[in-house]
Design a protein around this motif. Structure first.
Motif, PDB file in Angstrom:
ATOM      1  N   ASN A 184       0.892   4.120  -3.099  1.00  0.00           N
ATOM      2  CA  ASN A 184       1.237   5.430  -2.527  1.00  0.00           C
ATOM      3  C   ASN A 184       2.729   5.529  -2.223  1.00  0.00           C
ATOM      4  OD1 ASN A 184      -1.618   6.551  -1.959  1.00  0.00           O
ATOM      5  ND2 ASN A 184      -1.661   4.524  -1.012  1.00  0.00           N
ATOM      6  N   LEU A 185       3.303   6.706  -2.567  1.00  0.00           N
ATOM      7  CA  LEU A 185       4.690   6.989  -2.196  1.00  0.00           C
ATOM      8  C   LEU A 185       4.656   8.024  -1.073  1.00  0.00           C
ATOM      9  CD1 LEU A 185       7.699   6.534  -2.773  1.00  0.00           C
ATOM     10  CD2 LEU A 185       7.587   8.317  -4.497  1.00  0.00           C
ATOM     11  N   VAL A 186       5.288   7.691   0.065  1.00  0.00           N
ATOM     12  CA  VAL A 186       5.204   8.544   1.264  1.00  0.00           C
ATOM     13  C   VAL A 186       6.514   9.301   1.459  1.00  0.00           C
ATOM     14  CG1 VAL A 186       4.773   8.572   3.762  1.00  0.00           C
ATOM     15  CG2 VAL A 186       3.665   6.841   2.325  1.00  0.00           C
ATOM     16  N   GLU A 224       0.835  -1.218   0.000  1.00  0.00           N
ATOM     17  CA  GLU A 224       0.000   0.000   0.000  1.00  0.00           C
ATOM     18  C   GLU A 224       0.869   1.268   0.000  1.00  0.00           C
ATOM     19  OE1 GLU A 224      -3.772   1.393  -0.355  1.00  0.00           O
ATOM     20  OE2 GLU A 224      -3.350  -0.720   0.031  1.00  0.00           O
ATOM     21  N   TYR A 225       1.957   1.262   0.807  1.00  0.00           N
ATOM     22  CA  TYR A 225       2.786   2.470   0.958  1.00  0.00           C
ATOM     23  C   TYR A 225       4.267   2.137   0.813  1.00  0.00           C
ATOM     24  CZ  TYR A 225      -1.425   4.522   3.038  1.00  0.00           C
ATOM     25  OH  TYR A 225      -2.697   4.977   3.247  1.00  0.00           O
ATOM     26  N   LEU A 226       4.942   2.900  -0.060  1.00  0.00           N
ATOM     27  CA  LEU A 226       6.410   2.862  -0.110  1.00  0.00           C
ATOM     28  C   LEU A 226       6.912   4.177   0.487  1.00  0.00           C
ATOM     29  CD1 LEU A 226       9.145   1.642  -1.111  1.00  0.00           C
ATOM     30  CD2 LEU A 226       8.861   3.072  -3.146  1.00  0.00           C
ATOM     31  N   PHE A 227       7.765   4.087   1.502  1.00  0.00           N
ATOM     32  CA  PHE A 227       8.332   5.289   2.124  1.00  0.00           C
ATOM     33  C   PHE A 227       9.635   5.637   1.418  1.00  0.00           C
ATOM     34  CE2 PHE A 227       5.173   4.321   5.129  1.00  0.00           C
ATOM     35  CZ  PHE A 227       5.023   5.387   6.010  1.00  0.00           C
ATOM     36  N   ASN A 255      -0.641   9.610  -4.193  1.00  0.00           N
ATOM     37  CA  ASN A 255      -1.333   8.455  -4.753  1.00  0.00           C
ATOM     38  C   ASN A 255      -0.896   8.322  -6.212  1.00  0.00           C
ATOM     39  OD1 ASN A 255      -3.296   6.874  -6.205  1.00  0.00           O
ATOM     40  ND2 ASN A 255      -4.598   7.005  -4.388  1.00  0.00           N
ATOM     41  N   LEU A 256      -0.131   7.279  -6.509  1.00  0.00           N
ATOM     42  CA  LEU A 256       0.466   7.132  -7.835  1.00  0.00           C
ATOM     43  C   LEU A 256      -0.556   6.709  -8.890  1.00  0.00           C
ATOM     44  CD1 LEU A 256       3.837   5.398  -6.836  1.00  0.00           C
ATOM     45  CD2 LEU A 256       3.397   7.809  -7.212  1.00  0.00           C
ATOM     46  N   GLU A 257      -1.722   6.222  -8.463  1.00  0.00           N
ATOM     47  CA  GLU A 257      -2.732   5.804  -9.428  1.00  0.00           C
ATOM     48  C   GLU A 257      -3.468   7.006 -10.022  1.00  0.00           C
ATOM     49  OE1 GLU A 257      -5.077   2.949  -7.254  1.00  0.00           O
ATOM     50  OE2 GLU A 257      -3.640   1.336  -7.624  1.00  0.00           O
ATOM     51  N   ILE A 258      -3.693   8.041  -9.170  1.00  0.00           N
ATOM     52  CA  ILE A 258      -4.421   9.233  -9.685  1.00  0.00           C
ATOM     53  C   ILE A 258      -3.547  10.493  -9.694  1.00  0.00           C
ATOM     54  CG2 ILE A 258      -6.717   8.361  -9.072  1.00  0.00           C
ATOM     55  CD1 ILE A 258      -6.629  10.061  -6.550  1.00  0.00           C
ATOM     56  N   GLY A 259      -2.322  10.365  -9.184  1.00  0.00           N
ATOM     57  CA  GLY A 259      -1.384  11.491  -9.235  1.00  0.00           C
ATOM     58  C   GLY A 259      -1.637  12.586  -8.221  1.00  0.00           C
ATOM     59  N   GLU A 260      -2.475  12.346  -7.208  1.00  0.00           N
ATOM     60  CA  GLU A 260      -2.843  13.376  -6.223  1.00  0.00           C
ATOM     61  C   GLU A 260      -1.900  13.309  -5.010  1.00  0.00           C
ATOM     62  OE1 GLU A 260      -6.612  14.514  -3.330  1.00  0.00           O
ATOM     63  OE2 GLU A 260      -6.882  12.989  -4.881  1.00  0.00           O
TER      64      GLU A 260
END
Length: 449
Positions: free
Chosen positions: A415-417, A364-367, A433-438
């Protein structure tokens, strides 16, 4: 040396493993809903346990394991000289990879029947091996997913297993038709045609009707020394109507005075009628008089499941095998079981686009790794996410952000955190959010919620 795979085997990528697990988890949930308990047996058995249980064709497809050490030292020189493979096999090999899960299960029941509570219901999901010619949907190593009941002669077991098939495939959204027959009907047909001594030859050839057509079956029957006169008597098999009960009525007339044939018709009539009473659609259940399932051990009902919208062999099958434990010296333990073909089910679901999003396990999240203290703070937050059952990881190196972005995109991480010096000071978290770019910045508490 260039690396290669053994023929008929495969590697599975992360996506494939996740999707296979989705199928297995669905089947396992349903097995347990129907009261089956898990069992696992060894990947190899004594060769004597397996041979003679699958018919002549099956015996040829068993993978034998060479004895350890100098296995040639005990070989009879004459057999070696004459290349007598049948005699040599028993001298150089006493173990083999399991061919299916049913015979090992029968061996388990025979060894433990004094401790088991009957009827004993077990399910088993493990790989099996067959020295077959690999082709689409057929592999040399593949998984079977079996559910068996032993210790009950009740025909309600057949009815329940049809329900188990239909519920499982409904949960997987795979439209199927279950073909049913009864081995006693096939024995009755052999008696009717005067070929009782050729029952196995008859059923093995008949079982290939789908693959080789009527002409191929007739040719094979003649090659197996079955007379044209007998074949002519069986010609009606190839022109069945769509009405199962009408076909059974026709059989009743032909089987007048034929005890075993009439018994098979009676059993099948009960299973079909009760299934229809439980709401099974007539389109989902087909009486297929040419269905033989080419295994010697079936004695009653036999099943085969076909996917409706994909050209594929059977994706499930099974039947009743009342005498199986007898070969291990234990009598009077009737059994019935069905199998789900995991690999073929996978191919069908892939072709029809039936795998849901949740069938793929994703992080879900890459830091992002900014090095030093920021990396340590990121790991502390990752621990809290994992405690909540959320998949998260830290990029291992303090690399350029572009490289970290590319890694996240290629792995399908959502998600990239960013937990940099500023975020740590303000107790906030920034994530994209890498899927929608937000991209958003939220308080640490809100992020953890």
């Amino acid at each position: 040396m260039k690396p290669s795979l053994a023929k008929g085997t495969r590697d599975f990528t992360a996506l494939e493993v996740s999707r296979r697990r989705y199928i297995i988890n669905t089947l396992q949930k349903n097995f347990e809903l129907f009261g089956f308990q898990p069992l696992e047996t060894p990947s190899f058995e004594n060769l004597s346990t397996l041979t003679g249980k699958y018919g002549e064709e099956g015996d040829r497809l068993i993978f034998k394991i060479l004895n350890s050490g100098d296995y040639t030292s005990k070989v009879n020189p004459e057999d070696w000289e004459n290349k007598n493979h049948q005699k040599l096999t028993s001298q150089i090999s006493d173990k083999a990879l399991r061919y299916d899960l049913t015979v090992p299960f029968a061996r388990f029941v025979a060894m433990n029947h004094h401790q088991l509570t009957f009827p004993f219901k077990r399910y088993q999901i493990q790989p099996v091996w067959r020295a077959d010619r690999p082709q689409k949907g057929r592999f040399r190593e593949f998984y079977q997913c079996d559910a068996d009941v032993v210790g009950s002669e009740s025909l309600f077991q057949e009815v329940e297993l049809i329900q188990l098939y239909l519920k499982s495939f409904s949960d997987l959204k795979v439209p199927v038709t279950i073909h049913v027959n009864n081995r006693k009907i096939l024995s009755g047909l052999a008696e009717y045609a005067g070929i009782t001594d050729k029952l196995i030859d008859f059923t093995v050839a008949l079982d290939k009707l789908d693959k080789i057509g009527k002409e191929g079956v007739v040719k094979e029957l003649l090659e197996r020394q079955i007379s044209q006169e007998s074949i002519d008597k069986l010609d009606f098999l190839f022109t069945q109507s769509d009405d199962a009960l009408e076909n059974l009525l026709q059989l009743k007339e032909k089987f007048a005075g034929n005890e075993i044939g009439l018994k098979g018709v009676e059993e099948l009539e009960f299973v079909l009628t009760q299934s229809l009473n439980l709401g099974v659609g007539i389109q989902n259940l087909v009486f297929n008089i040419t269905l033989a399932r080419g295994l010697d051990y079936y004695t009653g009902a036999i099943f085969e499941v076909k996917a409706d919208e994909v050209q594929m062999g059977s994706i499930g099958g099974g039947g009743r095998y009342d005498n199986l434990t007898e070969v291990f010296g234990v009598k009077n333990i009737p059994g019935i079981g069905i199998s789900f073909g995991l690999d073929r089910i996978y191919l069908v679901m892939e072709e029809l686009g039936l795998f849901p999003e949740e069938a793929t396990s994703k992080v879900e999240y890459l830091f992002a790794n900014f090095g030093g203290e920021e990396a340590l703070e990121a790991l502390k937050l990752i621990i809290q996410l994992r405690e909540k059952g959320i998949a998260a990881e830290l990029y291992p190196e303090n690399a350029k952000l572009n490289k970290q972005f590319t890694y996240a995109e290629k792995k399908g991480i959502r998600n990239l955190v960013f937990l940099g010096e500023e975020e740590i000071k303000n107790r906030t978290v920034t994530y994209k959010n890498l899927e929608i770019g937000e991209q958003k910045t939220v308080s640490l508490d809100d992020f953890l919620k």
